[in-house]
Design a protein around this motif. Sequence first.
Motif, mmCIF file in Angstrom:
data_model
loop_
_atom_site.group_PDB
_atom_site.id
_atom_site.type_symbol
_atom_site.label_atom_id
_atom_site.label_comp_id
_atom_site.label_asym_id
_atom_site.label_seq_id
_atom_site.Cartn_x
_atom_site.Cartn_y
_atom_site.Cartn_z
ATOM 1 N N HIS A 40 -26.200 36.726 -21.474
ATOM 2 C CA HIS A 40 -26.296 35.610 -20.512
ATOM 3 C C HIS A 40 -25.133 35.034 -20.013
ATOM 4 N N LEU A 41 -25.157 34.355 -18.764
ATOM 5 C CA LEU A 41 -24.019 33.851 -18.003
ATOM 6 C C LEU A 41 -23.894 32.563 -18.504
ATOM 7 N N GLU A 42 -22.641 31.999 -18.374
ATOM 8 C CA GLU A 42 -22.289 30.504 -18.863
ATOM 9 C C GLU A 42 -20.748 30.467 -18.106
ATOM 10 N N GLU A 43 -20.269 29.283 -18.421
ATOM 11 C CA GLU A 43 -19.004 28.934 -17.785
ATOM 12 C C GLU A 43 -18.129 28.826 -19.300
ATOM 13 N N ASP A 44 -16.773 28.975 -18.867
ATOM 14 C CA ASP A 44 -15.878 29.090 -19.954
ATOM 15 C C ASP A 44 -15.375 27.549 -20.234
ATOM 16 N N PRO A 45 -14.968 27.145 -21.224
ATOM 17 C CA PRO A 45 -14.162 25.678 -21.268
ATOM 18 C C PRO A 45 -12.732 25.929 -20.974
ATOM 19 N N GLY A 46 -12.281 24.878 -21.175
ATOM 20 C CA GLY A 46 -10.579 25.017 -20.638
ATOM 21 C C GLY A 46 -9.945 25.451 -22.009
ATOM 22 N N GLY A 47 -8.570 25.563 -22.031
ATOM 23 C CA GLY A 47 -7.931 25.942 -23.142
ATOM 24 C C GLY A 47 -7.069 24.895 -23.727
ATOM 25 N N LEU A 48 -6.968 25.122 -25.170
ATOM 26 C CA LEU A 48 -6.285 24.317 -25.767
ATOM 27 C C LEU A 48 -4.991 24.819 -26.534
ATOM 28 N N GLN A 49 -3.705 24.058 -26.262
ATOM 29 C CA GLN A 49 -2.663 24.810 -26.759
ATOM 30 C C GLN A 49 -2.220 23.459 -27.918
ATOM 31 N N HIS A 50 -2.144 23.909 -29.304
ATOM 32 C CA HIS A 50 -1.730 23.117 -30.350
ATOM 33 C C HIS A 50 -0.371 23.102 -30.416
ATOM 34 N N ILE A 51 0.334 21.910 -30.558
ATOM 35 C CA ILE A 51 1.650 21.533 -30.569
ATOM 36 C C ILE A 51 1.955 21.163 -31.881
ATOM 37 N N SER A 52 2.927 21.671 -32.699
ATOM 38 C CA SER A 52 3.075 21.208 -33.970
ATOM 39 C C SER A 52 4.458 20.925 -34.165
ATOM 40 N N GLY A 53 4.882 19.915 -34.823
ATOM 41 C CA GLY A 53 6.188 19.371 -35.126
ATOM 42 C C GLY A 53 6.024 17.958 -36.039
ATOM 43 N N ASP A 54 6.854 16.983 -35.714
ATOM 44 C CA ASP A 54 7.048 15.960 -36.533
ATOM 45 C C ASP A 54 5.551 15.142 -36.280
ATOM 46 N N SER A 55 5.054 15.251 -34.841
ATOM 47 C CA SER A 55 3.653 14.618 -34.512
ATOM 48 C C SER A 55 2.680 15.681 -33.964
ATOM 49 N N ASP A 56 1.666 16.178 -34.706
ATOM 50 C CA ASP A 56 0.859 17.376 -34.080
ATOM 51 C C ASP A 56 -0.037 16.412 -32.971
ATOM 52 N N TYR A 57 -0.076 17.494 -32.081
ATOM 53 C CA TYR A 57 -0.994 16.860 -30.834
ATOM 54 C C TYR A 57 -1.396 18.260 -30.201
ATOM 55 N N VAL A 58 -2.414 17.956 -29.187
ATOM 56 C CA VAL A 58 -2.979 19.264 -28.543
ATOM 57 C C VAL A 58 -2.877 18.924 -26.865
ATOM 58 N N LEU A 59 -2.189 20.107 -26.428
ATOM 59 C CA LEU A 59 -2.155 19.949 -24.993
ATOM 60 C C LEU A 59 -3.678 20.799 -24.335
ATOM 61 N N ILE A 60 -4.193 20.050 -23.368
ATOM 62 C CA ILE A 60 -5.496 20.658 -22.710
ATOM 63 C C ILE A 60 -5.167 21.447 -21.364
ATOM 64 N N ASP A 61 -5.347 22.765 -21.003
ATOM 65 C CA ASP A 61 -5.272 23.283 -19.498
ATOM 66 C C ASP A 61 -6.596 23.585 -19.439
ATOM 67 N N TYR A 62 -7.148 22.732 -18.138
ATOM 68 C CA TYR A 62 -8.506 22.898 -17.649
ATOM 69 C C TYR A 62 -8.426 24.139 -16.592
ATOM 70 N N ASN A 63 -7.680 25.088 -16.084
ATOM 71 C CA ASN A 63 -7.418 26.144 -15.419
ATOM 72 C C ASN A 63 -8.548 27.161 -15.745
ATOM 73 N N ARG A 64 -9.013 27.224 -17.004
ATOM 74 C CA ARG A 64 -9.624 28.192 -17.522
ATOM 75 C C ARG A 64 -11.233 27.399 -17.400
ATOM 76 N N ALA A 65 -11.438 26.295 -17.271
ATOM 77 C CA ALA A 65 -12.882 25.703 -17.325
ATOM 78 C C ALA A 65 -13.440 26.069 -16.225
ATOM 79 N N GLY A 66 -14.749 26.674 -16.260
ATOM 80 C CA GLY A 66 -15.468 27.252 -15.155
ATOM 81 C C GLY A 66 -15.165 28.618 -14.887
ATOM 82 N N THR A 67 -14.329 29.364 -15.683
ATOM 83 C CA THR A 67 -14.178 30.846 -15.491
ATOM 84 C C THR A 67 -15.557 31.473 -16.042
ATOM 85 N N PRO A 68 -16.056 32.485 -15.197
ATOM 86 C CA PRO A 68 -17.516 32.992 -15.621
ATOM 87 C C PRO A 68 -17.353 33.890 -16.699
ATOM 88 N N LEU A 69 -18.289 33.553 -17.908
ATOM 89 C CA LEU A 69 -18.320 34.294 -18.873
ATOM 90 C C LEU A 69 -19.764 35.105 -18.954
#
Length: 501
Positions: A128-157
């Motif tokens: 079946h067809l669907e849309e891809d979500p965005g991409g997560l980039q996990h950043i580790s260090g003193d304070s862990d956080y996540v960056l989100i790139d929505y370029n991938r959001a909507g790529t056909p899957l």
Amino acid sequence: MVQVEEMDVIPVIGLEVHVQLETKTKIFCGCSTDPDGNPNTNVCPICLGLPGSLPALNEAAVEAAIKIAKSIGAKIADETSFHRKNYFYPDLTKGFQITQYDKPICIDGEMEINIEGEIRKIRIERAHLEEDPGGLQHISGDSDYVLIDYNRAGTPLIEIVTMPDLRAPKEVRYFLAKLEKNLEYLGVFDPERDGSLRVDANVSLIYKSDIESDGSISGKVLEAANRIEIKNISSHKGAEKALVYEIGRQKNAIIHGREIVQETRHWDEDRGITMSMRKKETEDDYRYFSEFDLPILTGDWWKMYIKSIDIPELPEARRKRFREEYDLENEVASKLTSDKKVADFYEMIVTEFDPGLAARWVADNLLGELNYRGLGIDDVENQLDDFRKLIRLVETGKITEKNGKSVVLRKMLDKKISLDMIIDEEKLDIINEKGVKKFVFEVIDENESAVEDYRNGESNAINYLVGKVMKKAKGNADPAIITKILEEFFEQERKERKGLQ
């Protein structure tokens, strides 16, 4: 503690394969699918899920899905539609994913895999067809956080769901490798794109005694077995490793009398382990309902559209044709069809050269040198014309095959310089027969022991002499001509001696 012998239990494995379709724009908007853009630049109100934005279905994604359906012999639905699958993750801006639910684009396909000579038929429940979500980039260090790139959001899957017909991690690797090659041949998939193929593997352990005589497993047995879903697998080799670990973990749990809890687990590629993520969701958790902003694909025009789409020759069929049409060994035909661009190049040059010669140069020489350097044929596309000329020079005797491979081809690949420049620099023009004779007589004078061995019936001694002549000629001589001159010399010598007796 329960004693579990190795042969008492068997894995039952089903796959959900998520394939990014190779289209220029996203599935529900006109944003580019180019993966190389700066983060959050290939986006618009539709793929960002902003209020009031309306999706429009990408025809190229539908066409790709139909090609995949035809390649696996699936039934393409007379009516297919889209639904909203509701769940929240930070990479899914709308709070729901547009996908297909009870009316997927195709059902009931299959694909055969060859496991060391045994043919296994793997049923495909649906795609079946669907849309891809965005991409997560996990950043580790003193304070862990996540960056989100929505370029991938909507790529056909397209999500390809198998029946639980796989019985070992190795079978999974073979299945995914073949599927990937078929997708490449269809022109709907780019394996070089990061995240272009992602796998969720579902695995349960059942007792062998629960398998029916025909090899089937009842729905009751499958339902009773607690199914573990492994997510975030990014390659067919990764799938094999993840399943080897998970099957071992489950066997160990049974041995020690621990319950296997149905759950979703994450595959940690770096550590080589699966880790618990959450309780396994069910369909009810997703609250599917129809996506009324997208049309239902149905009717006579839809049937005509399906018929209008053809698929190219797939690797297995092409391999068979190469064996029959070009009289190639199966191993050689397999090498030549392992990559569509390699197969296309071979078919281009086989119109100019003997099929065996062309196969030897492409399958053995070119691919061998590329594999040694970790390169693919994509990396040398601008040199393929020079490669074709190189085969012509060898075929016509302008340079030796040894020099062609060990000097010219290697310098072409390593230094990225032209064929003509290499030949000029190395002075590789082949020496004529008169020049070869000069070296032959020098070698005969300088190697009395080998000459005497040949006179005494040691036929292999001539190979030593040929090698010495080639060294003097710096490889610019044809070994066949050298051998011919040596044999003529010794034959004449025998006649002269016989005449004196």
